[in-house]
Design a protein around this motif. Structure first.
Motif, PDB file in Angstrom:
ATOM      1  N   ASP A   1       6.916  40.530  43.151  1.00 29.84           N
ATOM      2  CA  ASP A   1       7.124  41.935  43.491  1.00 29.84           C
ATOM      3  C   ASP A   1       8.269  42.141  44.493  1.00 29.84           C
ATOM      4  N   GLU A   2       9.021  41.081  44.804  1.00 31.80           N
ATOM      5  CA  GLU A   2      10.165  41.173  45.709  1.00 31.80           C
ATOM      6  C   GLU A   2      11.463  40.917  44.948  1.00 31.80           C
ATOM      7  N   ILE A   3      12.536  41.456  45.469  1.00 32.11           N
ATOM      8  CA  ILE A   3      13.858  41.244  44.876  1.00 32.11           C
ATOM      9  C   ILE A   3      14.298  39.809  45.134  1.00 32.11           C
ATOM     10  N   ASN A   4      14.793  39.151  44.115  1.00 30.86           N
ATOM     11  CA  ASN A   4      15.359  37.819  44.280  1.00 30.86           C
ATOM     12  C   ASN A   4      16.835  38.014  44.641  1.00 30.86           C
ATOM     13  N   VAL A   5      17.096  38.108  45.931  1.00 34.52           N
ATOM     14  CA  VAL A   5      18.437  38.428  46.412  1.00 34.52           C
ATOM     15  C   VAL A   5      19.485  37.411  45.944  1.00 34.52           C
ATOM     16  N   PRO A   6      19.247  36.105  46.054  1.00 28.73           N
ATOM     17  CA  PRO A   6      20.259  35.159  45.579  1.00 28.73           C
ATOM     18  C   PRO A   6      20.597  35.328  44.093  1.00 28.73           C
ATOM     19  N   THR A   7      19.597  35.571  43.271  1.00 29.06           N
ATOM     20  CA  THR A   7      19.841  35.788  41.844  1.00 29.06           C
ATOM     21  C   THR A   7      20.629  37.071  41.613  1.00 29.06           C
ATOM     22  N   GLN A   8      20.346  38.093  42.415  1.00 27.55           N
ATOM     23  CA  GLN A   8      21.090  39.350  42.307  1.00 27.55           C
ATOM     24  C   GLN A   8      22.570  39.129  42.615  1.00 27.55           C
ATOM     25  N   TRP A   9      22.858  38.287  43.614  1.00 35.50           N
ATOM     26  CA  TRP A   9      24.264  37.965  43.914  1.00 35.50           C
ATOM     27  C   TRP A   9      24.909  37.235  42.730  1.00 35.50           C
ATOM     28  N   GLN A  10      24.191  36.305  42.136  1.00 28.67           N
ATOM     29  CA  GLN A  10      24.728  35.572  40.983  1.00 28.67           C
ATOM     30  C   GLN A  10      25.065  36.529  39.842  1.00 28.67           C
ATOM     31  N   THR A  11      24.169  37.433  39.550  1.00 28.85           N
ATOM     32  CA  THR A  11      24.377  38.384  38.462  1.00 28.85           C
ATOM     33  C   THR A  11      25.572  39.282  38.748  1.00 28.85           C
ATOM     34  N   LEU A  12      25.630  39.819  39.964  1.00 26.98           N
ATOM     35  CA  LEU A  12      26.740  40.697  40.335  1.00 26.98           C
ATOM     36  C   LEU A  12      28.076  39.964  40.230  1.00 26.98           C
ATOM     37  N   ALA A  13      28.111  38.749  40.726  1.00 24.02           N
ATOM     38  CA  ALA A  13      29.338  37.955  40.691  1.00 24.02           C
ATOM     39  C   ALA A  13      29.762  37.655  39.262  1.00 24.02           C
ATOM     40  N   SER A  14      28.815  37.303  38.427  1.00 22.02           N
ATOM     41  CA  SER A  14      29.109  36.999  37.035  1.00 22.02           C
ATOM     42  C   SER A  14      29.644  38.217  36.291  1.00 22.02           C
ATOM     43  N   GLU A  15      29.039  39.363  36.518  1.00 19.97           N
ATOM     44  CA  GLU A  15      29.439  40.583  35.818  1.00 19.97           C
ATOM     45  C   GLU A  15      30.793  41.127  36.268  1.00 19.97           C
ATOM     46  N   HIS A  16      31.187  40.834  37.527  1.00 11.69           N
ATOM     47  CA  HIS A  16      32.387  41.451  38.086  1.00 11.69           C
ATOM     48  C   HIS A  16      33.449  40.447  38.539  1.00 11.69           C
ATOM     49  N   GLY A  17      33.276  39.186  38.227  1.00  3.73           N
ATOM     50  CA  GLY A  17      34.284  38.190  38.575  1.00  3.73           C
ATOM     51  C   GLY A  17      34.482  38.006  40.073  1.00  3.73           C
ATOM     52  N   ILE A  18      33.389  37.992  40.811  1.00  6.53           N
ATOM     53  CA  ILE A  18      33.438  37.855  42.269  1.00  6.53           C
ATOM     54  C   ILE A  18      33.176  36.397  42.639  1.00  6.53           C
ATOM     55  N   GLU A  19      33.978  35.867  43.548  1.00  5.40           N
ATOM     56  CA  GLU A  19      33.766  34.506  44.042  1.00  5.40           C
ATOM     57  C   GLU A  19      32.630  34.508  45.057  1.00  5.40           C
ATOM     58  N   LEU A  20      31.692  33.590  44.912  1.00  7.14           N
ATOM     59  CA  LEU A  20      30.622  33.376  45.883  1.00  7.14           C
ATOM     60  C   LEU A  20      30.893  32.045  46.571  1.00  7.14           C
ATOM     61  N   VAL A  21      31.396  32.111  47.788  1.00  5.39           N
ATOM     62  CA  VAL A  21      31.808  30.908  48.513  1.00  5.39           C
ATOM     63  C   VAL A  21      30.856  30.661  49.669  1.00  5.39           C
ATOM     64  N   VAL A  22      30.405  29.424  49.803  1.00  9.12           N
ATOM     65  CA  VAL A  22      29.439  29.028  50.814  1.00  9.12           C
ATOM     66  C   VAL A  22      30.116  28.053  51.772  1.00  9.12           C
ATOM     67  N   CYS A  23      30.003  28.316  53.074  1.00  9.69           N
ATOM     68  CA  CYS A  23      30.581  27.416  54.069  1.00  9.69           C
ATOM     69  C   CYS A  23      29.940  26.037  53.940  1.00  9.69           C
ATOM     70  N   ILE A  24      30.760  25.046  53.678  1.00  6.50           N
ATOM     71  CA  ILE A  24      30.241  23.707  53.429  1.00  6.50           C
ATOM     72  C   ILE A  24      29.563  23.112  54.660  1.00  6.50           C
ATOM     73  N   ALA A  25      30.132  23.311  55.841  1.00  7.92           N
ATOM     74  CA  ALA A  25      29.539  22.743  57.057  1.00  7.92           C
ATOM     75  C   ALA A  25      28.180  23.368  57.338  1.00  7.92           C
ATOM     76  N   ALA A  26      28.096  24.682  57.228  1.00 11.84           N
ATOM     77  CA  ALA A  26      26.827  25.376  57.469  1.00 11.84           C
ATOM     78  C   ALA A  26      25.794  25.005  56.407  1.00 11.84           C
ATOM     79  N   ALA A  27      26.235  24.848  55.169  1.00  8.17           N
ATOM     80  CA  ALA A  27      25.316  24.525  54.073  1.00  8.17           C
ATOM     81  C   ALA A  27      24.752  23.117  54.207  1.00  8.17           C
TER      82      ALA A  27
END
Length: 130
Positions: A56-82
């Motif tokens: 019953d909650e929004i899957n925020v990470p999946t929503q970012w994936q979908t948005l990025a895929s549909e609109h050609g947006i880069e999703l970049v994650v800081c390697i050191a922080a990750a």
């Protein structure tokens, strides 16, 4: 107008990521462009393939994936922080002799140079989270 977004908060620890998602959708609806979303500090948790919120909650990470895929947006994650927080892609898992990796599809590990590049090559860089 060309935007980039920096997210410093985790998907469920505060409102940063969800607010950024709503903002991004509003930008796209108004026909603006989003070049890159950069996840930093606890924001890197948005890139985990293992995030599984209740149904019953929004899957925020999946929503970012979908948005990025549909609109050609880069999703970049800081390697050191990750890496510090246990989020690895296949290459980093091998590098650190880990048996598995958990970076979700559509997200890319990279350095802070990508955040600097985003700020230089966009009209506005908007930050969410502390």
């Amino acid at each position: 107008m060309n935007y980039s977004i920096a997210i410093y908060g985790g998907p469920y620890s505060d409102q940063a990521s969800l607010s950024a998602l709503h903002f991004a959708r509003a930008l796209l609806k108004r026909e603006h462009r989003i070049q890159r979303v950069f996840f930093y500090h606890d924001g890197v948790y948005n890139s985990s393939a293992l995030v599984t919120p209740p149904q019953d909650e929004i899957n925020v990470p999946t929503q970012w994936q979908t948005l990025a895929s549909e609109h050609g947006i880069e999703l970049v994650v800081c390697i050191a922080a990750a890496v510090r927080r246990g989020l690895l892609d296949e290459k980093e898992a091998k590098r650190y002799s880990k048996s598995s990796y958990n970076l979700a599809e559509g997200y890319t590990l990279s350095g802070l140079g990508q955040l600097i590049d985003a700020s230089i090559n966009c009209d506005k860089l908007i930050t969410f989270g502390a």
